[in-house]
Motif scaffolding. Structure first.
Motif: not given
Ligand SMILES: NC(=O)CC[C@H](N)C(=O)O
Length: 334
Positions: A100-109, A254-257
């Motif tokens: 869920a965190l991965f999806i949310a940060v992709k969506q919002y920045g 890489a940054d999101l990981a």
């Protein structure tokens, strides 16, 4: 070039080559892991399950068999090694929070997402209200309050937020049969008064807008059923810059990981995260269903399952299997 400078360059180059070859050696070693290796670790540690207790605060979870145990790794080359009750399904529970965190940060920045919650570690249990009172932001996206907010942020109508999480789990594991356990979901929904309380406090402080379908999405994501192998694939994904175990790089980032791994490290095991980081030294996420997903950065993924938990809500035998593997292959990042 003077001699002094050229000898300095030689030393630096030698150091770089040596550390690169150390990494390559350890990757080679890890690619040689066999089911025999994992089986002996599983057998050495399964007795630890006797010292834990299965979660009972979600009534449906109290029914699980405490003797089932599974251990899985996805090696650096993407091959899977599984031992124990490898077909045993269990609910992801809090492990779903990293997806869920991965999806949310992709969506919002990252900046906009973290305007609504913190990067803090914790000395509190996973279901603690922490600083929610007085309009405070949830401590982090790993504890329930932050995770409920995260899922609310990626939800609009009906079960769309849950479906996004489920589809991402299906993608990472390449397993399209992944779904949620309806009985566990009902059980969580009926007894999740604390979680409902957090949801409404977050609405009161205007960090969440909208209806309780958004909370239902949280209960559904927690009830997603997986195997230890699925967890090892999730660990592998975050360990390897969001590249899937079969090399598919659709979501490479890489940054999101790194962000997800940093949250796993500081809060993935809740109030036990500090001592766990000291002993295991790897980004890991546990769930009260008895699973733990581990990312060995730039190398591999580990997934374990054994339902009996310690006081912090982490699988006891699962922890000990991970610890022995980490010691054997020197996997701590520190
Ligand atoms: N630590 C956990 O796995 C907690 C998740 C569980 N569904 C809850 O909300 O209480």
């Amino acid at each position: 070039m003077n001699i002094n400078l050229s000898s300095k360059i030689a030393v630096v180059a030698l150091f770089a080559v040596t550390s690169l070859s150390t990494v390559q050696n350890s990757v080679k070693e890890l690619n040689k892991i066999t089911s025999k290796n994992l089986e002996s670790i599983l057998n050495n540690n399964k007795h630890w399950a006797d010292s834990g207790a299965v979660a009972t605060y979600i009534p449906e979870l109290a029914k699980v068999n405490p003797n089932k145990i599974a251990f899985s790794v996805v090696k650096p080359n993407g091959d899977v090694v599984n031992v124990g009750n490898i077909d045993q399904k269990f609910t992801m529970q809090s492990i779903s929070k990293i997806v869920a965190l991965f999806i949310a940060v992709k969506q919002y920045g990252e900046n906009d997402f973290f305007k609504r919650l913190g990067y803090y570690g914790t000395d509190k249990p996973f279901n603690h209200f922490a600083n929610l009172d007085n309009g405070g932001k949830p401590l982090n996206p790993m504890m329930n309050a932050g995770a409920i907010l995260t899922t609310a942020m990626i939800s609009n109508e009906g079960e769309d937020g849950y479906l996004r999480i489920r589809d991402m789990v299906r993608y990472i594991t390449k397993n399209n049969s992944i779904d949620y356990n309806h009985a566990v979901y009902q059980s969580e929904r009926e007894t999740g008064h604390r979680n409902r309380g957090m949801f409404h406090i977050l609405k009161n402080s205007e960090l969440i807008t909208g209806e309780e379908n958004k909370l239902d999405n949280y209960f559904k994501q927690c009830s997603i059923e997986v195997t230890a192998e699925d967890l090892a694939k999730i660990g592998y994904f975050f360990a390897n810059d969001c590249v899937r175990f079969d090399g598919d790089a659709t979501y490479k980032n890489a940054d999101l990981a790194q962000l997800v791994e940093s949250q796993m490290l500081i809060a993935g095991m809740y109030d036990a995260s500090g001592v766990y980081a000291r002993n295991v030294g790897l980004p890991s996420k546990s769930g009260v269903g008895g699973g733990i997903a581990v990312a060995v950065p730039n190398k591999m993924g580990i997934g374990v399952y054994s339902a009996p938990l310690d006081a912090a809500g982490n699988s006891v035998a699962g922890y000990h299997m991970i610890l022995e593997l980490v010691k054997q292959y020197d996997l701590s990042i520190f």
